[in-house]
Each structure stands twice: as C-alpha cells, then as structure tokens.
Design an enzyme around this catalytic site. Sequence first.
Site, short mmCIF file in Angstrom:
data_model
loop_
_atom_site.label_atom_id
_atom_site.label_comp_id
_atom_site.label_asym_id
_atom_site.label_seq_id
_atom_site.Cartn_x
_atom_site.Cartn_y
_atom_site.Cartn_z
N SER A 95 -0.48 4.17 0.75
CA SER A 95 -1.18 5.14 1.61
C SER A 95 -0.27 5.80 2.65
O SER A 95 -0.34 7.01 2.85
CB SER A 95 -2.39 4.49 2.29
OG SER A 95 -3.35 4.19 1.31
N GLY B 110 -4.91 3.69 -11.54
CA GLY B 110 -5.66 4.26 -10.42
C GLY B 110 -4.82 4.98 -9.38
O GLY B 110 -5.31 5.23 -8.27
N LYS C 175 -13.63 -3.85 3.23
CA LYS C 175 -14.48 -2.66 3.11
C LYS C 175 -15.94 -2.92 3.48
O LYS C 175 -16.60 -2.06 4.04
CB LYS C 175 -14.39 -2.08 1.69
CG LYS C 175 -13.04 -1.42 1.40
CD LYS C 175 -13.00 -0.79 0.03
CE LYS C 175 -11.58 -0.33 -0.27
NZ LYS C 175 -11.47 0.35 -1.56
N SER D 210 0.83 -1.21 0.00
CA SER D 210 0.00 0.00 0.00
C SER D 210 0.86 1.26 0.00
O SER D 210 1.84 1.36 0.75
CB SER D 210 -0.91 0.01 1.23
OG SER D 210 -1.52 1.27 1.33
N GLY E 294 -18.15 -5.75 -8.22
CA GLY E 294 -17.77 -6.01 -6.83
C GLY E 294 -17.85 -4.74 -6.00
O GLY E 294 -18.44 -3.74 -6.43
N GLY E 295 -17.25 -4.80 -4.83
CA GLY E 295 -17.30 -3.66 -3.90
C GLY E 295 -16.71 -2.39 -4.48
O GLY E 295 -17.23 -1.29 -4.26
N ASN F 123 -14.23 2.90 3.32
CA ASN F 123 -12.76 2.89 3.21
C ASN F 123 -12.10 3.83 4.21
O ASN F 123 -10.88 3.89 4.27
CB ASN F 123 -12.31 3.24 1.79
CG ASN F 123 -12.39 4.73 1.51
OD1 ASN F 123 -13.16 5.44 2.12
ND2 ASN F 123 -11.58 5.20 0.58
P1 ATR Z 1 -13.50 -5.63 -5.21
O1 ATR Z 1 -13.80 -5.24 -3.80
O2 ATR Z 1 -12.09 -5.35 -5.67
O3 ATR Z 1 -14.51 -5.11 -6.17
P2 ATR Z 1 -14.77 -8.20 -5.46
O4 ATR Z 1 -15.99 -7.72 -4.76
O5 ATR Z 1 -14.25 -9.57 -5.16
O6 ATR Z 1 -13.54 -7.23 -5.22
O7 ATR Z 1 -15.04 -8.08 -7.05
C1 ATR Z 1 -14.08 -8.45 -7.99
C2 ATR Z 1 -14.56 -8.06 -9.39
O8 ATR Z 1 -13.53 -8.37 -10.33
C3 ATR Z 1 -15.79 -8.81 -9.85
O9 ATR Z 1 -16.51 -8.00 -10.75
C4 ATR Z 1 -15.16 -10.01 -10.58
O10 ATR Z 1 -15.99 -10.62 -11.55
P3 ATR Z 1 -17.04 -11.78 -11.10
O11 ATR Z 1 -18.17 -11.05 -10.44
O12 ATR Z 1 -17.40 -12.45 -12.35
O13 ATR Z 1 -16.28 -12.67 -10.14
C5 ATR Z 1 -14.03 -9.32 -11.28
N1 ATR Z 1 -12.95 -10.25 -11.66
C6 ATR Z 1 -12.02 -10.81 -10.84
N2 ATR Z 1 -11.17 -11.58 -11.54
C7 ATR Z 1 -11.56 -11.51 -12.84
C8 ATR Z 1 -11.09 -12.08 -14.07
N3 ATR Z 1 -10.02 -12.89 -14.09
N4 ATR Z 1 -11.74 -11.78 -15.21
C9 ATR Z 1 -12.81 -10.97 -15.20
N5 ATR Z 1 -13.32 -10.40 -14.08
C10 ATR Z 1 -12.70 -10.66 -12.92
#
Ligand code: ATR
Length: 296
Positions: free
Chosen positions: A34, A258, A82, A32, A150-151, A107
């Site tokens: 941060s 990012g 989170k 990190s 995701g989150g 966060n």
């Molecule tokens: P975060 O808090 O980083 O959003 P998360 O809630 O686990 O973490 O969400 C991860 C996101 O990355 C999801 O949209 C996931 O897709 P799925 O919902 O299909 O699991 C996406 N993701 C992770 N690995 C991926 C990969 N190899 N290819 C495409 N999407 C991926």
Amino acid sequence: MPVEYTSIMNDLFDFKPKAIRFAVMGNPVEHSRSPDIHREFALQTSINLQYDRIRVDGGFDQAVSHFQASNGAGLNITVPFKVDAWKLCARSGNQLSARADVARAVNTLHFQENGTIYGDNTDGIGLVTDLKQNLGLAMEESSILLIGAGGAVRGVLEPLLECRPARLDLTNRTMSKASDMAELFGEKVTPVTLRETGRRQYDLVINGTSAGLEGQMPELNPHCINSNTLAYDMTYGTQLTPFMEWALDNGSYAVHDGLGMLVEQAAASFYLWHGVHPQTKPVIELISKIHHVRST
Ligand code: ATR
C-alpha cells in the site's frame, strides 16, 4: 537550550507545506504494498503526502486514536483488524458507508475535521473494477463460485451481486459459515459444499480464503473448472498461489492474483481522502514488475 531553540526556529521558518499523514495498520504489515501504491498515486496527482506502515501489537482503538492525534488524515486497515475498525465506526458519533455496513468490515478510515471517524470498505469495488475494467470480464449473466466465508468474502459479496451474475455459489471448508453468510443475501447466494462444487462449471472461480498464506488451498472439486473458467485469487504473493497453480493444472484458461484488486481498492480509498481518481493501470504494471509476474 541551543538545540531546542534551533529546532523551534527551524519550525518557524519552515514554509514548506506539511505532508498529510496516512498509513496502513495491520499485523503483519511489513509486506504491504500500500505505501508504494499511494506514493505512486501521490506523484501522479501532485499531492504531498506521507504514507507509512504501522504494525499494531496491542489495542487497535488506541493505535487509531494515537495516529489521529498525531495529525493523521486517514488509514487503511488490513488483517486482522477490519472487523475492529467496523466496530469502531459503528459506535455512536462515528459514521459508516452503506457498503461498509453491509460488509461489517472496514478497510478505510477518514478522520473528519470535527474529530469523528468515517469508515468505508473499498475491497468489493476494488475486486469488481479489476475484474471488469482491467481483465475485461463480462460479469452479467455469468456463473460465479466464491470460496471462503471470512471477512474478505463478506466484503465482496454485495458488489459481486450488483454485477448481476446468473448465479453466485458460495463454498467454504466450514460449511455452516458459508450457509450462514449466504442466508444474509437470501436466494441470490447459494451455499454449496466443497464436493458439490463439481456439479457445474463456472465462468469465474474466486478464492477468498486465506489458505494460500499457509501454502494450502481449499479442497475444491476440479470439475468446477474448464477452459472457459477464469480463476482469481484475492491474495497475492511473489509467485503463483497454490490456488492459481491448481486452476492451471485443471484447465483454467487464465489465472490472476489480487494485486489488481489491491491497487483498485487503494484508488477508491485515495478518492475518498483526496477527491481525485488516480490512474491505476500504470501503477498495477509498475508494482507487478517490482513484485512478481502478475498473470500467466
Ligand atoms: P479473512 O478476513 O481473510 O477472510 P478469516 O475471517 O479468518 O480471514 O477467514 C479465513 C477464510 O479462509 C475462511 O473461509 C477459512 O475457512 P474456515 O471458515 O473453514 O476456517 C478459510 N481458510 C483458511 N485456511 C484454510 C485452509 N487451509 N483451507 C481451506 N480454507 C481455509
């Protein structure tokens, strides 16, 4: 005991103001940036603070209580805690900002004098500030494709909608998750399958997935990108992410990671804790220099 006596005397006669304690909690947390960012903000604003990394292996709530009890003033929360932080703040007695409530993810924690915890989410404002102020993007009436469900994506949807884009499409590997998330925002967000992303070209394509962390990227249709498209990856690393490389190969005019979002969300947390807006541009420049080439 002479040693204890010496330490007590040292404490008694230590008139230096004590640094206020902050930290980022997550797992993994070793990489990190941060602490570097908050140290720079502290130097700029002459605020005496200590900011550490805390890797949480066991109970998250316990780790937070322990930090709060050891004179902690605030915490940043990162993957994978989170949502746990949001649950902690949603519990009676604690408080949530409106944007953290919509995001259902927190966060930033701010420990109040009465012992309660205030939870906020500065990820969305961090992304929008980087896009608008640092990269000079006109978001109003633009077309945006957001990837992931995701989150991380949930935290940025509402702030992106507040920029009043002409359209905001949401896609994800697991389509049902994108559809469920889009439904929360009514007609303002349109779910599209990965294949359907090629139906139009977007002004802005944002990768909000964690795929890059495994060296992968979502299977997007390359027709979603043309020479007017800016591609933005919410993650960052020491090199171009797979998504950034893909966007360049498919004709995107600019790619960004990012890191700017990270510094801007940190600045919003800093403001919550200290009531002072730090300058972000010199910190983005400094951290990118140390860390990697920020854009092409
Ligand atoms: P975060 O808090 O980083 O959003 P998360 O809630 O686990 O973490 O969400 C991860 C996101 O990355 C999801 O949209 C996931 O897709 P799925 O919902 O299909 O699991 C996406 N993701 C992770 N690995 C991926 C990969 N190899 N290819 C495409 N999407 C991926």
